[in-house]
Design an enzyme around this catalytic site. Structure first.
Site, PDB file in Angstrom:
ATOM      1  N   CYS A  38       1.541  12.833  -0.613  1.00  0.00           N
ATOM      2  CA  CYS A  38       0.961  13.054   0.714  1.00  0.00           C
ATOM      3  C   CYS A  38      -0.479  13.574   0.623  1.00  0.00           C
ATOM      4  CB  CYS A  38       1.837  13.993   1.531  1.00  0.00           C
ATOM      5  SG  CYS A  38       2.214  15.505   0.687  1.00  0.00           S
ATOM      6  N   ARG A  57      -2.642  12.812  -2.154  1.00  0.00           N
ATOM      7  CA  ARG A  57      -3.537  12.008  -2.988  1.00  0.00           C
ATOM      8  C   ARG A  57      -2.994  10.608  -3.241  1.00  0.00           C
ATOM      9  NH1 ARG A  57      -5.379  14.826  -6.963  1.00  0.00           N
ATOM     10  NH2 ARG A  57      -4.549  16.782  -6.136  1.00  0.00           N
ATOM     11  N   SER A  61      -4.079  20.894  -6.720  1.00  0.00           N
ATOM     12  CA  SER A  61      -3.177  20.754  -5.568  1.00  0.00           C
ATOM     13  C   SER A  61      -3.652  21.568  -4.378  1.00  0.00           C
ATOM     14  CB  SER A  61      -1.774  21.229  -5.948  1.00  0.00           C
ATOM     15  OG  SER A  61      -1.260  20.413  -6.948  1.00  0.00           O
ATOM     16  N   GLU A  97       1.732  24.742  -7.287  1.00  0.00           N
ATOM     17  CA  GLU A  97       3.036  24.232  -6.806  1.00  0.00           C
ATOM     18  C   GLU A  97       3.635  23.283  -7.854  1.00  0.00           C
ATOM     19  OE1 GLU A  97       3.615  20.980  -5.627  1.00  0.00           O
ATOM     20  OE2 GLU A  97       1.597  20.164  -5.662  1.00  0.00           O
ATOM     21  N   SER A  98       4.947  23.226  -7.877  1.00  0.00           N
ATOM     22  CA  SER A  98       5.587  22.521  -8.992  1.00  0.00           C
ATOM     23  C   SER A  98       5.936  21.062  -8.679  1.00  0.00           C
ATOM     24  CB  SER A  98       6.857  23.266  -9.384  1.00  0.00           C
ATOM     25  OG  SER A  98       7.680  23.372  -8.256  1.00  0.00           O
ATOM     26  N   GLY A 111      13.899  29.729  16.568  1.00  0.00           N
ATOM     27  CA  GLY A 111      12.517  29.242  16.455  1.00  0.00           C
ATOM     28  C   GLY A 111      12.281  28.437  15.185  1.00  0.00           C
ATOM     29  N   MET A 114      10.049  28.941  12.778  1.00  0.00           N
ATOM     30  CA  MET A 114       9.851  29.730  11.560  1.00  0.00           C
ATOM     31  C   MET A 114      11.171  30.141  10.927  1.00  0.00           C
ATOM     32  SD  MET A 114       6.742  30.315  10.564  1.00  0.00           S
ATOM     33  CE  MET A 114       6.362  31.948   9.990  1.00  0.00           C
ATOM     34  N   SER A 115      12.089  30.600  11.769  1.00  0.00           N
ATOM     35  CA  SER A 115      13.370  31.041  11.210  1.00  0.00           C
ATOM     36  C   SER A 115      14.154  29.836  10.689  1.00  0.00           C
ATOM     37  CB  SER A 115      14.187  31.837  12.227  1.00  0.00           C
ATOM     38  OG  SER A 115      14.337  31.099  13.396  1.00  0.00           O
TER      39      SER A 115
END
Lengths: 271, 477
Positions: free
Chosen positions: B50, B52, B108, B113-114, B190, B192-193
């Protein structure tokens, strides 16, 4: 000959103790790969040394101070290895291995000076008595250690500090489980050890034996132990309060050990 | 073989362009085949994520570089979109370094990030399966994976989480160890939760309870996690109190007080409980954190942990960059050494051909020699050839390792078979001079007579070989 094994064990414990520092604090797996085999090697050599030590002394019960130290050190390492195998927690290495090293150093370099003066040392029951009580000491030490480390990590999490300094610690839940299970294991060992000792004392010396300050102190420790387990289980105390409770028992145990000096029937003395 | 890496990423191109260039997994084989069909292209791999789209090629030397910008414009109908302005092109050592940085997550969007390593591995596997990755790229990719693993092991670039949901998961793991079987209560349905819950579920939490003022919304969210929905009021009387509580309601004042949480802890027999409050204004009274066994983290706490972790990652990235630079240089050196392999064997073959030609030419004069003598002459010729070649070979290797292309070309040209023309009488000529072996020998013989047996030490290598041949006594009949 046992001195050679013991010195080799000291060397390996020393190596394992040094390797434990980068292995635990730096998370370096290479050091861990050195530490664990060294600890296991030290344990095996120490066991050989203890067997030879006891064989040479023509008894199977650790009656000398050095024999007791070696046996206690052996049990500390054994519990460390058990904790590692059961909980995959290596952090205790930084405490257990130096302790094993310290307990082994003196017997490895000097002559035995003090021995237990009882004339009934050849009994198998005494063997059980001594080893179970030493195991109880070692288990309680680990339980206290786990509670202290729990408290440290709990404090960090509550204060939202960076985990960098305590990153090497296992999760809170694991530390709690270690503390709880070793507390129970220590209690069982102590109960069985005292029971074995009481049976022998009752059979050979009668009620007189139970008036001795050291023996009385041992039973007081046991009662405190029961009380602590009850309080911890009923209230769910963890962290700070658990540390206080375990410390109390450890203090009682140390005073029992120190009572060797004032006991008339149960003491180490010059041969 | 030359390396070329062309692409665009989140730093050089807007998302509108990246999404137009995005290549779905099932289309990869076809597009890779099209790239392979470009003139001069020997091997190819396409990395499409997403953030590159990159095309990595190994193409033949001395052929024009493939115009990948034109290919992309044509293939994705991007003419006039200005895609060329957003493309970057890395060649040789730069391409290697770029690929290393990408795989180590130094390029990245979220540093360290893995996921990216897995994506590079997937791209490699797809290209390998289609035969688009063979020797050159295979070697490069294998080294890339080994390096990425090394960077992960030797630095802590990916150790600490840097987004709020991951921080919450990390905290839960610091408290509970494994999240398997842990019970999570979501207060408020919501976004976020939901995201935090998704992370927790991904890490093993499997008992989700959702409480919301609108029960229908709670039910909808609970259904996503195979969980249970309860009314908001039921939260206070929950007997099976959850291990983790995530709250993000729009309530104007705290809905969980210290007294409420005290009750929860009592029901849990003081077992630790993690409360993640991502609501603003906060849903949980700050005093809750003082209770033994309660660990309360609000949005600011989570953000400060995340930014502290990001600072750590940046520090670790410095170390990772050093490792990448060293490995890129080492790879380049190795690649150059491998590339001169054919040049060296070409040199060897050229000189061997010269020796063979000389031996054949002199064969009639050596008829009187016994087989042993002839074998000794052959051995001597070969030995001398190896001795003469030793220094040029060494110079070639060291020039290749230091990247001195001019020296490599000069040495290569000196032994180029096309330069070794045949003389006027059909015999092999000395390199570049155009003087035939016979001419050299005549000159040599004259000099020999004049100097009474002295040899021309400064004569070219081939001449020396001829001289040696001449000095072989003719077989007596």
């Amino acid at each position: 000959m046992y001195l050679i094994w013991l010195r080799a064990a000291v060397f390996l414990y020393g190596l394992a103790s040094v390797a434990a520092i980068p292995a635990v604090f730096g998370g370096k797996s290479t050091w861990k790969q050195l530490c664990l085999p060294a600890a296991v090697g030290g344990f095996v050599l120490q066991m050989v040394a203890l067997v030879e030590m006891l064989t040479a002394a023509h008894h199977w019960i650790p009656t000398g101070v050095h024999e007791v130290q070696v046996a206690l050190s052996l049990l500390v390492t054994l519990i460390f290895l058990f904790v590692w195998a059961a909980y995959r927690t290596f952090s205790f290495a930084v405490f257990a291995l130096p302790l094993s090293l310290l307990l082994t150093i003196v017997p490895a370099i000097s002559d035995q000076r003090y021995t237990f003066s009882s004339e009934h040392i050849r009994s198998g029951w005494i063997f059980a008595h001594v080893f179970l009580l030493l195991a109880a000491y070692a288990a309680l030490f680990f339980s206290l250690l786990a509670s202290i480390l729990y408290q440290v990590e709990e404090h960090r999490l509550k204060n939202k500090r960076s985990p960098r300094l305590t990153e090497w610690l296992p999760p809170l839940d694991t530390m709690d489980r270690i503390a709880q299970s070793l507390l129970i294991a220590g209690f069982l060992c102590m109960t069985a050890g005292l029971l074995a000792g009481s049976l022998i004392a009752q059979e050979r010396s009668g009620a007189r034996y139970f008036a001795d300050p050291k023996i009385l102190m041992s039973f007081v420790t046991w009662l405190l132990y029961v009380l602590m387990i009850y309080v911890r289980r009923s209230t769910g105390f963890r962290g700070r309060r658990a540390v206080y409770l375990s410390s109390l028992i450890i203090l009682a145990m140390i005073s029992v050990y120190a009572a060797n000096l004032v006991s008339s029937v149960h003491r180490f003395s010059l041969p | 073989m030359n390396l070329l890496l062309t692409g665009l990423n989140h730093k050089t191109a807007p998302v509108e362009l990246r999404e137009r260039l995005s290549i779905p997994e099932d289309a990869l084989p076809a597009i890779t085949a099209e790239v392979l069909a470009l003139p001069g292209v020997e091997e190819a791999m396409i990395l499409s994520t997403c953030n590159r789209v990159e095309l990595l090629l190994a193409h033949r030397e001395r052929t024009p570089e493939p115009d990948l910008a034109a290919f992309l414009e044509e293939r994705f109908q991007l003419s006039g979109s200005g895609v060329r302005e957003h493309l970057y092109h890395h060649r040789e050592a730069e391409a290697v370094r770029h690929l290393f940085r990408v795989a180590c997550s130094l390029d990245s969007l979220v540093l360290g990030e893995s996921q990216i390593l897995g994506q590079v591995k997937a791209a490699y596997a797809a290209a390998k399966e289609n035969g688009a990755v063979r020797t050159q790229l295979d070697r490069l990719l294998q080294d890339t994976f080994a390096l990425a693993k090394r960077v992960r092991t030797e630095t802590e670039i990916g150790a600490a989480p840097v987004n709020i949901s991951s921080v919450a998961v990390d905290l839960a793991r610091r408290i509970f160890g494994s999240l398997d079987g842990k019970r999570v209560l979501l207060l408020g349905a919501g976004k976020m939760s939901e995201l935090a819950a998704r992370h927790l579920v991904h890490h093993g939490a499997n008992r989700i309870v959702v409480a919301n003022r609108t029960l229908a919304r709670a039910e909808a969210l609970a259904a996503q996690f195979n969980g249970e929905a309860i009314s908001f009021e039921a939260v206070y009387s929950l007997q099976d109190v959850p291990d983790i509580l995530i709250t993000s309601t729009g309530a104007p004042r705290p809905i969980l007080t210290a007294a409420h949480v005290q009750q929860f802890l009592h029901r849990r027999r003081r077992k630790p409980m993690l409360l993640v409050d991502i609501a603003v204004p906060r849903d949980v009274e700050p005093e809750v954190n003082r209770l033994e066994g309660a660990f309360l983290y609000d949005i600011d706490d989570l953000q400060s942990v995340a930014s502290a972790n990001l600072t750590d990652r940046r520090r670790q990235a410095g170390l990772a960059e050093e490792i990448v630079a060293a490995e890129a240089a080492r790879f380049e050196q190795k690649r150059r050494s491998l590339e001169i392999g054919p040049v060296i064997s070409g040199m060897q073959q050229t000189v061997e051909a010269l020796c063979e030609a000389e031996l054949q030419r002199l064969a009639p004069r050596m008829q009187s020699m016994t087989d042993e003598q002839y074998a000794a002459v052959k051995m001597l010729t070969r030995g001398l050839m190896n001795k003469f070649l030793h220094l040029p070979k060494q110079a070639l290797r060291s020039a290749a390792q230091t990247g001195d292309d001019a020296a490599v070309r000069a040495i290569q040209a000196a032994f180029d078979p096309s330069v070794l023309r045949t003389g006027p009488r059909g015999d092999l000529a000395c390199p570049r001079s155009g003087v035939s072996m016979e001419d050299v020998k005549r000159e040599k013989a004259r000099g020999h007579n004049e100097e009474q047996g002295s040899t021309a030490s400064a004569a070219p290598e081939t001449a020396s070989e001829s001289t040696l041949s001449d000095e072989i006594p003719a077989r007596r009949h």
